[in-house]
Design a protein around this motif. Structure first.
Motif, PDB file in Angstrom:
ATOM      1  N   GLU A  41       1.134  -1.305   0.198  1.00  0.00           N
ATOM      2  CA  GLU A  41       0.084   0.028   0.154  1.00  0.00           C
ATOM      3  C   GLU A  41       0.823   1.232   0.027  1.00  0.00           C
ATOM      4  OE1 GLU A  41      -4.057   1.864   2.428  1.00  0.00           O
ATOM      5  OE2 GLU A  41      -2.473   0.155   3.041  1.00  0.00           O
ATOM      6  N   SER A  42       2.048   1.291   0.742  1.00  0.00           N
ATOM      7  CA  SER A  42       2.881   2.460   0.632  1.00  0.00           C
ATOM      8  C   SER A  42       3.686   2.658  -0.729  1.00  0.00           C
ATOM      9  CB  SER A  42       4.092   1.963   1.733  1.00  0.00           C
ATOM     10  OG  SER A  42       4.913   0.603   1.128  1.00  0.00           O
ATOM     11  N   GLU A  43       3.500   1.944  -1.459  1.00  0.00           N
ATOM     12  CA  GLU A  43       3.715   2.088  -3.701  1.00  0.00           C
ATOM     13  C   GLU A  43       2.687   2.950  -3.821  1.00  0.00           C
ATOM     14  OE1 GLU A  43       5.424   3.013  -6.526  1.00  0.00           O
ATOM     15  OE2 GLU A  43       6.451   2.264  -5.347  1.00  0.00           O
ATOM     16  N   PRO A  44       2.684   4.040  -4.487  1.00  0.00           N
ATOM     17  CA  PRO A  44       1.746   5.087  -5.384  1.00  0.00           C
ATOM     18  C   PRO A  44       0.889   4.326  -6.169  1.00  0.00           C
ATOM     19  CG  PRO A  44       3.748   6.384  -4.283  1.00  0.00           C
ATOM     20  CD  PRO A  44       3.738   5.142  -3.856  1.00  0.00           C
ATOM     21  N   THR A  45       1.870   3.967  -7.090  1.00  0.00           N
ATOM     22  CA  THR A  45       1.579   3.325  -8.511  1.00  0.00           C
ATOM     23  C   THR A  45       0.865   2.065  -8.567  1.00  0.00           C
ATOM     24  OG1 THR A  45       3.409   1.385  -8.498  1.00  0.00           O
ATOM     25  CG2 THR A  45       3.360   3.904  -9.661  1.00  0.00           C
ATOM     26  N   ILE A  46       0.865   1.614  -7.076  1.00  0.00           N
ATOM     27  CA  ILE A  46      -0.005   0.004  -6.986  1.00  0.00           C
ATOM     28  C   ILE A  46      -0.780   0.755  -6.299  1.00  0.00           C
ATOM     29  CG2 ILE A  46      -0.349  -2.375  -5.467  1.00  0.00           C
ATOM     30  CD1 ILE A  46       2.409  -2.508  -5.643  1.00  0.00           C
ATOM     31  N   TYR A  47      -1.122   1.526  -4.881  1.00  0.00           N
ATOM     32  CA  TYR A  47      -2.073   2.009  -3.830  1.00  0.00           C
ATOM     33  C   TYR A  47      -3.226   2.320  -5.223  1.00  0.00           C
ATOM     34  CZ  TYR A  47      -5.056   3.721  -0.303  1.00  0.00           C
ATOM     35  OH  TYR A  47      -6.236   4.171   0.300  1.00  0.00           O
ATOM     36  N   GLY A  48      -2.729   3.226  -6.009  1.00  0.00           N
ATOM     37  CA  GLY A  48      -3.732   4.200  -6.920  1.00  0.00           C
ATOM     38  C   GLY A  48      -4.861   3.272  -7.907  1.00  0.00           C
ATOM     39  N   HIS A  49      -4.365   2.367  -7.964  1.00  0.00           N
ATOM     40  CA  HIS A  49      -5.026   0.768  -8.703  1.00  0.00           C
ATOM     41  C   HIS A  49      -6.086   0.525  -7.987  1.00  0.00           C
ATOM     42  CE1 HIS A  49      -1.947   2.205 -12.095  1.00  0.00           C
ATOM     43  NE2 HIS A  49      -2.997   2.113 -13.170  1.00  0.00           N
TER      44      HIS A  49
END
Length: 237
Positions: A41-49
């Protein structure tokens, strides 16, 4: 009878067979899964999707851990040390129970904070769940016993390190403060450089300029750079 049965399932020391009970194995897997989700969840590219997926997963994890927390609070009375109201309160204030409670707070606190910093802080608190695995491992008990038996020696080591930190920071402030006020202009500022030096991790492009401080400072480098390019991060040896 129900409480005693649940106590055997949830308390590792009360399980009569080798290893963990099926319930504790499931809880351990949930902890690992929740920790992995918090890391991703701390990775923006993953959390955004997958923001909705993370939110639903957090609700599921929190619901499961809330049930576990209150179940452990209920069965604590099976231990003579935690019987009665005062015993339950004593259990709730134990380190293991406090870690359990802190792992539950992020989802509830996230609704109260709107700032990005607070949201990141609450999410990072979920990593505390991995510390709960300690209750399932005898190795953690052995480490705790070893630390308690050597607590005086460890305290002495910390005290000596603190004295070295204070002395080195004071010397840096007295000798380098006037030359590099932004870095060594106060003892607290100089402490950061001293911590980096004592732990041998280095401090980038900050280094003493006076010969006296170069001699007195502890560094794992072979000397200090003599010249630095004005617009480059590379050092000229």
């Amino acid at each position: 009878m129900t409480r005693a049965f649940l106590y055997r399932l949830l308390e590792p020391s009360a399980w009569p067979k080798t290893g963990l009970s099926p319930v504790n194995k499931a809880i351990a897997l949930l902890i690992l899964a929740a920790t992995a989700v918090a890391v991703l969840e701390s990775e923006p590219t993953i959390y955004g999707h997958y923001q909705n997926v993370f939110f639903v997963a957090e609700i599921i994890f929190t619901a499961a851990f809330v049930i576990e927390y209150f179940a452990r609070l209920w069965i604590a009375a099976e231990n003579p040390a935690y019987r009665g109201v005062t015993g339950r309160l004593r259990y709730a204030l134990s380190p293991a129970a406090i870690i359990d409670l802190l792992a539950l707070l992020p989802l509830f606190l996230a609704f109260l904070g709107s700032e990005a910093f607070l949201l990141r802080l609450f999410r990072l608190m979920r990593i505390l769940r991995v510390a709960r695995l300690g209750r399932f491992s005898k190795a953690f008990d052995a480490i705790s016993i070893a630390l308690r038996s050597r607590r005086y020696e460890l305290a002495m080591s910390v005290g000596i390190a603190g004295v070295l930190l204070l002395v080195s920071s004071t010397m840096l402030y007295l000798i380098e403060g006037a030359i590099q006020p932004e870095t060594f202009g106060s003892i607290p500022r100089a402490m950061w450089w001293s911590i980096a030096t004592l732990t041998t991790v280095g401090y980038g492009d900050v280094y003493p300029l006076t010969a006296l401080e170069r001699i007195s400072s502890v560094s794992n480098r072979q000397g200090f750079p003599k010249e630095r390019k004005s617009d480059s991060s590379c050092w000229l040896e």
